[in-house]
Design a protein around this motif. Structure first.
Motif, mmCIF file in Angstrom:
data_model
loop_
_atom_site.group_PDB
_atom_site.id
_atom_site.type_symbol
_atom_site.label_atom_id
_atom_site.label_comp_id
_atom_site.label_asym_id
_atom_site.label_seq_id
_atom_site.Cartn_x
_atom_site.Cartn_y
_atom_site.Cartn_z
ATOM 1 N N THR A 137 -5.720 6.680 3.645
ATOM 2 C CA THR A 137 -5.938 7.729 4.841
ATOM 3 C C THR A 137 -5.209 8.786 4.585
ATOM 4 O O THR A 137 -4.363 9.022 3.774
ATOM 5 C CB THR A 137 -5.515 6.873 5.953
ATOM 6 N N PRO A 138 -5.388 10.023 5.246
ATOM 7 C CA PRO A 138 -4.602 11.153 5.323
ATOM 8 C C PRO A 138 -2.901 11.032 5.358
ATOM 9 O O PRO A 138 -2.317 11.474 4.441
ATOM 10 C CB PRO A 138 -5.206 12.195 6.413
ATOM 11 N N ARG A 139 -2.615 10.024 6.233
ATOM 12 C CA ARG A 139 -1.252 9.910 6.268
ATOM 13 C C ARG A 139 -0.741 9.299 5.090
ATOM 14 O O ARG A 139 0.171 9.598 4.619
ATOM 15 C CB ARG A 139 -0.942 8.995 7.537
ATOM 16 N N GLU A 140 -1.527 8.168 4.516
ATOM 17 C CA GLU A 140 -0.930 7.589 3.565
ATOM 18 C C GLU A 140 -1.094 8.491 2.111
ATOM 19 O O GLU A 140 -0.053 8.479 1.328
ATOM 20 C CB GLU A 140 -2.030 6.510 2.872
ATOM 21 N N ARG A 141 -1.968 9.419 2.150
ATOM 22 C CA ARG A 141 -1.856 10.424 1.010
ATOM 23 C C ARG A 141 -0.627 11.511 1.309
ATOM 24 O O ARG A 141 -0.017 11.612 -0.130
ATOM 25 C CB ARG A 141 -3.299 11.305 1.273
ATOM 26 N N GLU A 142 -0.235 11.634 2.168
ATOM 27 C CA GLU A 142 0.799 12.278 2.699
ATOM 28 C C GLU A 142 2.036 11.750 2.065
ATOM 29 O O GLU A 142 2.911 12.453 1.215
ATOM 30 C CB GLU A 142 1.205 12.817 4.042
ATOM 31 N N ILE A 181 5.337 0.944 6.064
ATOM 32 C CA ILE A 181 4.100 0.480 6.251
ATOM 33 C C ILE A 181 3.267 1.288 5.580
ATOM 34 O O ILE A 181 2.348 0.712 4.801
ATOM 35 C CB ILE A 181 3.754 0.124 7.722
ATOM 36 N N HIS A 182 3.127 2.351 5.777
ATOM 37 C CA HIS A 182 2.017 3.336 4.903
ATOM 38 C C HIS A 182 2.354 3.336 3.478
ATOM 39 O O HIS A 182 1.420 2.962 2.956
ATOM 40 C CB HIS A 182 2.510 4.801 5.547
ATOM 41 N N ARG A 183 3.516 3.182 3.282
ATOM 42 C CA ARG A 183 3.973 2.963 1.711
ATOM 43 C C ARG A 183 3.479 2.018 1.044
ATOM 44 O O ARG A 183 2.852 1.944 0.015
ATOM 45 C CB ARG A 183 5.414 3.340 1.578
ATOM 46 N N ARG A 184 3.584 0.837 1.948
ATOM 47 C CA ARG A 184 3.147 -0.593 1.353
ATOM 48 C C ARG A 184 1.583 -0.609 1.078
ATOM 49 O O ARG A 184 0.949 -0.954 0.107
ATOM 50 C CB ARG A 184 3.452 -1.663 2.131
ATOM 51 N N HIS A 185 0.719 -0.122 2.208
ATOM 52 C CA HIS A 185 -0.755 -0.006 2.058
ATOM 53 C C HIS A 185 -1.150 1.051 0.999
ATOM 54 O O HIS A 185 -2.166 0.759 0.234
ATOM 55 C CB HIS A 185 -1.190 0.684 3.472
ATOM 56 N N MET A 186 -0.315 2.112 0.824
ATOM 57 C CA MET A 186 -0.757 3.131 -0.264
ATOM 58 C C MET A 186 -0.734 2.504 -1.638
ATOM 59 O O MET A 186 -1.549 2.454 -2.316
ATOM 60 C CB MET A 186 0.178 4.321 -0.034
ATOM 61 N N MET A 187 0.677 1.743 -1.903
ATOM 62 C CA MET A 187 0.750 1.199 -3.211
ATOM 63 C C MET A 187 -0.296 -0.055 -3.348
ATOM 64 O O MET A 187 -0.657 -0.176 -4.529
ATOM 65 C CB MET A 187 2.060 0.604 -3.243
ATOM 66 N N LYS A 194 -3.483 -0.066 -2.310
ATOM 67 C CA LYS A 194 -4.844 0.495 -2.517
ATOM 68 C C LYS A 194 -4.741 1.251 -3.721
ATOM 69 O O LYS A 194 -5.880 1.075 -4.633
ATOM 70 C CB LYS A 194 -5.165 1.618 -1.251
ATOM 71 N N MET A 195 -3.617 1.763 -4.175
ATOM 72 C CA MET A 195 -3.531 2.621 -5.616
ATOM 73 C C MET A 195 -3.369 1.372 -6.648
ATOM 74 O O MET A 195 -3.564 1.658 -7.736
ATOM 75 C CB MET A 195 -2.405 3.536 -5.719
ATOM 76 N N GLN A 196 -3.317 0.200 -6.337
ATOM 77 C CA GLN A 196 -2.928 -0.664 -7.304
ATOM 78 C C GLN A 196 -1.900 -0.554 -8.210
ATOM 79 O O GLN A 196 -1.746 -0.556 -9.507
ATOM 80 C CB GLN A 196 -4.184 -1.136 -8.069
ATOM 81 N N ALA A 197 -0.633 0.074 -7.632
ATOM 82 C CA ALA A 197 0.495 0.513 -8.409
ATOM 83 C C ALA A 197 1.378 -0.589 -7.935
ATOM 84 O O ALA A 197 1.946 -0.740 -6.673
ATOM 85 C CB ALA A 197 0.913 2.005 -8.126
ATOM 86 N N SER A 198 2.259 -1.337 -8.857
ATOM 87 C CA SER A 198 3.265 -2.174 -8.556
ATOM 88 C C SER A 198 4.781 -1.437 -8.470
ATOM 89 O O SER A 198 5.494 -1.895 -7.649
ATOM 90 C CB SER A 198 3.377 -3.372 -9.474
ATOM 91 N N GLU A 241 -11.866 5.851 -11.950
ATOM 92 C CA GLU A 241 -11.520 4.624 -11.069
ATOM 93 C C GLU A 241 -10.390 5.114 -10.274
ATOM 94 O O GLU A 241 -10.484 4.880 -8.854
ATOM 95 C CB GLU A 241 -10.940 3.537 -12.143
ATOM 96 N N LEU A 242 -9.316 5.841 -10.694
ATOM 97 C CA LEU A 242 -8.202 6.273 -10.011
ATOM 98 C C LEU A 242 -8.583 7.150 -8.769
ATOM 99 O O LEU A 242 -8.194 7.014 -7.678
ATOM 100 C CB LEU A 242 -7.441 6.853 -11.039
ATOM 101 N N ARG A 243 -9.616 8.101 -9.158
ATOM 102 C CA ARG A 243 -10.080 9.017 -8.134
ATOM 103 C C ARG A 243 -10.667 8.012 -6.957
ATOM 104 O O ARG A 243 -10.581 8.474 -5.521
ATOM 105 C CB ARG A 243 -11.115 9.856 -8.644
ATOM 106 N N GLU A 244 -11.456 7.097 -7.390
ATOM 107 C CA GLU A 244 -12.042 6.019 -6.324
ATOM 108 C C GLU A 244 -10.884 5.448 -5.361
ATOM 109 O O GLU A 244 -11.083 5.431 -4.180
ATOM 110 C CB GLU A 244 -12.856 5.016 -7.049
ATOM 111 N N ARG A 245 -9.956 5.071 -5.933
ATOM 112 C CA ARG A 245 -8.736 4.627 -5.250
ATOM 113 C C ARG A 245 -8.308 5.419 -4.221
ATOM 114 O O ARG A 245 -7.961 5.093 -3.051
ATOM 115 C CB ARG A 245 -7.776 3.745 -6.332
ATOM 116 N N LEU A 246 -7.995 6.403 -4.928
ATOM 117 C CA LEU A 246 -7.425 7.797 -4.123
ATOM 118 C C LEU A 246 -8.387 8.272 -2.737
ATOM 119 O O LEU A 246 -7.577 8.579 -1.869
ATOM 120 C CB LEU A 246 -7.281 9.028 -4.890
#
Lengths: 413, 208
Positions: free
Chosen positions: B144-149, B176-182, B184-188, B135-140
């Protein structure tokens, strides 16, 4: 006859001469020249002696002929005879200075020729004899050299054979030790195989019994499953019973046959078997066997197995010992109570770590690799013989195992 | 609803494996029997949790060989070993290689059932873990590449300002990237994100 001999003797050196002429023509010429010189010298000497009015004699000519034959061989010898004859005839036989011979001088002249011929023959013979001697010596030397070489090879071969024998003796000793181990292991393996044979059906029975109970406890009860399980239990019960009766048959086949046995002989056989193992571990074996030991009642094969087990245990018990000598002592004697006793004593770790109540139990062992079957089997064998096997601590170190057996009944008269 | 747990019984003795199958079925488990490890290796992979009840000794390949083969094939099913007699060196090897239990024949039925329960729990835990990682891998993968960075820098403990400096963008963009990343990863919270990264085996390094 002598003439004939002389000719036959002359022939061979002539042949030699011919062949050597090819090889060394110069040498042959030198020998003939030497003969010429000897005769010339003899003539000259005679002329000188005549000058001093010494009476004419022919010794110098004999000497010249002998020397020519000795140095040059038969050819030059013969030439010296001819030259000497001509010289004497010419210079010293009347009429002087011509080759005619006066009739009264003829016997004397012929005597000279005969003597000269004999001189040549003797010299030639001597020369040939010397030649043969040299050849014989050379042959001898060659033979000695060949024989020496052959002997060197023979000695090397013998050494190799000795080494091979030593190696094969080591192999033999190893094989004996292995045999002893296999004999012990065979018994143990048999027990393990039997245990496995019985454990399989027991495992199935226990599992099926559990399955049956649990099936019946279910609501509603799983009767089909319970029935399957019970059928399985019945089958495995039969199977276990078959294993047991097979073991019974096996044991019946191996019932010991009791006969009078010489326990000392068994001890010696067993010690021979473990000798190499003892040597390897630096264990000294001592025996004190009673010479007046009566025969014991027993089965030699079983008794050998027991003693082998005790002796091997003793050797193993001394493996860790380094502060004292490793001595294995085996004694035999007749006890006052009238049984034949064998004692196996070691200077090993002793019985301190051993539970005396359990040491003869099956599967009781203090060895990391042991199965705990050796003493247990040994004791059942001795008990089956109507004897007794027990252990006591050694006098200073180690342990003593005692095997007491009944004396064989005296043969009925 | 979880698939029915399967117990694979591998023993060359037919009556033993049938009896064990009976026992397992009597408590509602599904059992499959095999006469040899080779036979088992050709069977399809189980849907639900599973474990193996295996005799140590087989002619040719031993049970320990199967244990190694399974580990190498990435099928680390829990194994309960059975042995005819206590073979201590073999037991030690099996336990070191991750055997759940080592039962000496004959054993009590309850001992086997207890061991099976432990083994199935172990396999269930492994499967759950694997599912979670999937599941986590699917979220990851949705990042986007920038969000991953940004993710890598965040779990490395960098502040927004530092991340902005490192990536050469404004702090506002990082937020903004950080908010999207959190999302998508479903991390609060960051702690949760770090735990996820840990489970995924991500390193706290900048992805260049």
């Amino acid at each position: 006859m002598a003439q004939f001999d002389a000719i036959s003797l002359l022939r061979a050196p002539l042949g030699e001469r011919l062949s050597s002429t090819f090889v060394g023509g110069r040498l042959a010429a030198a020998r003939y020249a030497l003969a010429l010189a000897f005769v010339g010298a003899a003539i000259a000497l005679t002329l000188v002696l005549q000058y001093f009015h010494v009476e004419h004699n022919r010794f110098q000519f004999y000497a010249a002929i002998a020397a020519a034959a000795w140095v040059g061989g038969a050819g030059p010898g013969c030439m010296a005879v001819v030259l000497s004859t001509l010289g004497i005839e010419y210079f010293f036989t009347a009429p002087f200075f011509n080759l005619a011979v006066a009739p009264h001088e003829l016997p004397d002249f012929l005597t000279f020729i005969a003597c000269a011929a004999i001189s040549v023959t003797v010299s030639t013979r001597l020369r040939r004899a010397e030649h043969w001697l040299m050849e014989a010596r050379q042959t001898l030397e060659t033979t000695v050299a060949q024989r020496t070489a052959a002997l060197t090879i023979e000695i090397a071969e013998r050494e190799r054979a000795d080494r091979a024998r030593e190696e094969s003796e080591t192999v033999l000793a190893d094989t004996q030790a292995q045999l002893a181990r296999v004999l012990r292991m065979a018994t143990i393996a048999e027990c393990a195989a039997v245990a496995h044979e019985v454990n399989q059906p027991l495992t199935a029975i226990l599992a099926n019994a559990g399955a049956c109970l649990r099936s019946l406890e279910r609501v509603p009860p799983a009767l089909d499953l319970a029935r399957d399980a019970v059928v399985g239990i019945a089958n495995d019960g039969k199977r276990a019973s078959a294993v047991i009766s097979r073991i019974g048959a096996l044991l019946r086949n191996r019932k010991p046959s009791i006969a009078p046995v010489d326990l000392n002989a068994i001890v010696r056989e067993v010690l021979a078997l473990v000798q190499s193992a003892a040597d390897r571990d630096g264990v000294v074996i001592r025996t004190s066997l009673s010479r007046s030991l009566p025969p014991a009642a027993g089965d030699p094969v079983y008794l050998q197995q027991v003693l082998l087990n005790l002796v091997t245990n003793a050797i193993e018990a001394m493996r860790e010992i380094s502060d004292r000598r490793r001595v294995l002592t085996v004694r035999s004697r007749l006890t006052r109570s009238g049984s034949v006793l064998a004692e196996v004593e070691d200077t090993g770790i002793g019985l301190a770590a051993v539970d005396p109540d359990r040491m003869f139990d099956s599967f009781y062992t203090t060895k990391p690799e042991g199965l705990g079957m050796g003493l247990s089997i040994s004791q059942s064998i001795i008990t089956a013989h109507g004897g007794r096997l027990w252990a006591t601590p050694g006098r200073v170190h180690g342990a003593v195992f005692h095997v007491a057996l009944p004396v064989a009944a005296a043969p009925e008269v | 609803m979880e698939a029915v747990p399967v117990v694979y019984v591998i023993d060359d003795d037919a009556s033993v494996r049938n009896a064990l199958s009976n026992l397992l079925r009597s408590v509602g488990m599904s059992a499959e029997v095999f006469a040899s490890p080779q036979e088992f290796l050709h069977s399809p992979e189980p849907e639900g949790p599973a474990c193996i009840v295996l005799d140590v000794r087989f002619p040719g390949r031993s049970g320990l060989d199967l244990q190694r083969d399974l580990a190498e094939a990435g099928r680390p099913l829990p194994i309960i070993f059975m042995t005819g007699h206590g073979d201590i060196p073999m037991t030690v090897r099996a336990m070191k290689a991750g055997a759940v239990e080592f039962l000496t024949k004959p054993f009590r039925d309850q001992d086997l059932l207890d061991a099976v329960a432990v083994a199935l729990d172990k396999d269930r835990a492994r499967r759950t873990g694997e599912k979670r990682i999937d599941e986590l891998r699917e979220r990851l993968d949705t990042l986007t590449p920038r969000e991953r960075e940004v993710l890598h820098l965040v779990i490395a403990g960098r502040l927004n300002k530092q991340i902005a400096g490192e990536l050469g963008v404004s702090e506002m963009t990082v937020k903004i990237h950080r908010r999207h990343m959190m999302r998508k990863m479903q991390a609060s919270r960051i702690v949760e994100l770090v735990r996820m990264a840990d489970q995924l085996g991500l390193s706290a390094q900048t992805a260049h």
